[in-house]
Structures are given as structure tokens and as C-alpha cells.
Design a protein around this motif. Structure first.
Motif, PDB file in Angstrom:
ATOM      1  N   ILE A 155       1.573   1.476  23.314  1.00  0.00           N
ATOM      2  CA  ILE A 155       1.063   2.284  22.197  1.00  0.00           C
ATOM      3  C   ILE A 155      -0.440   2.514  22.359  1.00  0.00           C
ATOM      4  CG2 ILE A 155       0.620   2.295  19.702  1.00  0.00           C
ATOM      5  CD1 ILE A 155       3.290   0.678  19.440  1.00  0.00           C
ATOM      6  N   ASP A 158      -1.044   4.029  26.601  1.00  0.00           N
ATOM      7  CA  ASP A 158      -0.287   5.179  27.090  1.00  0.00           C
ATOM      8  C   ASP A 158      -0.093   6.273  26.047  1.00  0.00           C
ATOM      9  OD1 ASP A 158      -0.035   3.861  29.531  1.00  0.00           O
ATOM     10  OD2 ASP A 158       1.815   2.872  28.932  1.00  0.00           O
ATOM     11  N   VAL A 159       0.066   5.897  24.788  1.00  0.00           N
ATOM     12  CA  VAL A 159       0.284   6.914  23.755  1.00  0.00           C
ATOM     13  C   VAL A 159      -1.042   7.335  23.135  1.00  0.00           C
ATOM     14  CG1 VAL A 159       1.381   7.428  21.536  1.00  0.00           C
ATOM     15  CG2 VAL A 159       2.626   6.113  23.261  1.00  0.00           C
ATOM     16  N   LEU A 164      -2.963  11.068  22.809  1.00  0.00           N
ATOM     17  CA  LEU A 164      -2.932  11.434  21.394  1.00  0.00           C
ATOM     18  C   LEU A 164      -4.332  11.524  20.787  1.00  0.00           C
ATOM     19  CD1 LEU A 164      -1.246  12.224  18.975  1.00  0.00           C
ATOM     20  CD2 LEU A 164      -0.997   9.805  18.428  1.00  0.00           C
TER      21      LEU A 164
END
Length: 195
Positions: A155, A158-159, A164
């Protein structure tokens, strides 16, 4: 210029929180990319860059907590003229930014495998060393740190970190510039020179 927000502008304190948060996120990225691109693993330079990244992350968590409290205590300036859909998109974009500003430092701390030497002033123990980890994660959930860390790192790195946050920040900055140069309204002025 007022300390508090008015119907027309953000106040000094809200502006300080906004621009300090932006500078801290930039510092977090600079330190982590410097570490990845320009240092060898386990070298003093690598560990210093990591400690700066962790210290900045803790600072972001503190500033964002204060920012949320301040935001709840103050009105927001009135929206500029626009369609209900444009206003909804702006409010959802801000909610997403706040969510990321809260989740990124939390997941960063939870997934850190080393103590944070906060700007080399004092030490903050890693989550794995806390009683909360031992009672909730190790005992109640039956997980070791390595198993717990994997989804948290996914989270955080990578996210959020990889794409994001960049999308939200670029969207936020792009929208501010669009309002300033195309719509020619006061959206950007409220957070910069308006007072």
C-alpha cells in the motif's frame, strides 16, 4: 491577512499547513529517490537518506493531524462559481488528498523495519517493537512482522508512493493552474496571495 479562513480566502495558518505539507511530501520523495538511485544498500548515506525519509514522514503525520483539526475548526472559503459536478469533483479530490496524507504516514510507520532517529534528535521505536504490535498483530492476529509488513509496504510503496500520490498531486496542481489561467477565478489566489 487573517490567521483564520474567511469567506474569500484561506488564512495564514491554513496556508502554512498547505505549503508545509507540500514541501514535506516533496522532501519525502527526494530523500527516498536519492536513497534508491544514488546510494548503495546498507551504506551510511543510504541509512541517512532512509532516516530523513522516516523523519519527514513523522513530521507529515503531525502536520496533517494539526491540519485536519484546524480545518474542522475553520470554515472553508466559498467555492468559486462553477457547476455542481465541478464542485463535487473538487471536494472529492480534496477528500482523496486528505486520505492519502493520512494513510501514507501511517502505512510508512507500520511497515518500517527500523527505528526512526527523528532528525537525529531522538528515537521513535519501530512498530514491531511496540506493545500494540505484540498484542494486536502478533498475539491476536498471529502474524510475524514479515507477514504483516508485506501488504502494508504494498500500500505504502506500490499503490500510494509509486502512482496514487503523484496522480492526486498533479491533478490538484493542474486544477489550480486551470482555475488560474483558463477560468481566471480566485481559486489559486485564495491559497497564495489572497488575504
Amino acid at each position: 491577512m487573517s490567521l483564520k479562513n474567511t469567506a474569500a480566502n484561506y488564512g495564514r495558518i491554513a496556508k502554512w499547513f498547505h505549503w508545509t505539507t507540500a514541501a514535506l511530501f516533496l522532501a519525502a520523495y527526494v530523500s527516498v529517490y536519492y536513497r534508491q538511485w544514488f546510494t548503495e544498500k546498507q551504506t551510511p548515506e543510504n541509512m541517512t537518506a532512509l532516516q530523513i525519509h522516516l523523519s519527514v514522514g513523522v513530521s507529515i503525520a503531525v502536520i496533517v493531524a494539526l491540519r485536519v483539526i484546524w480545518r474542522l475548526m475553520n470554515r472553508a472559503p466559498a467555492d468559486e462559481p462553477g457547476t455542481p459536478l465541478a464542485h463535487l469533483a473538487a471536494h472529492l479530490g480534496h477528500l482523496a488528498l486528505y486520505a492519502v496524507m493520512i494513510v501514507a504516514p501511517i502505512t510508512g510507520y507500520l511497515g518500517t523495519g527500523v527505528n526512526t532517529d527523528f532528525f537525529f534528535l531522538f528515537e521513535i521505536p519501530k512498530f514491531e517493537s511496540t506493545a500494540l504490535f505484540q498484542s494486536v498483530v502478533a498475539e491476536d492476529m498471529g502474524l510475524d512482522f514479515k507477514t504483516f509488513e508485506k501488504p502494508i509496504d504494498f500500500i505504502h510503496k506500490d499503490v500510494l508512493g509509486a502512482w496514487l500520490i503523484w496522480l492526486l498531486v498533479l491533478g490538484h496542481a493542474g486544477a489550480a493552474l486551470y482555475h488560474h489561467f483558463v477560468l481566471r477565478d480566485r481559486t489559486l489566489v485564495k491559497m497564495t496571495s489572497g488575504g
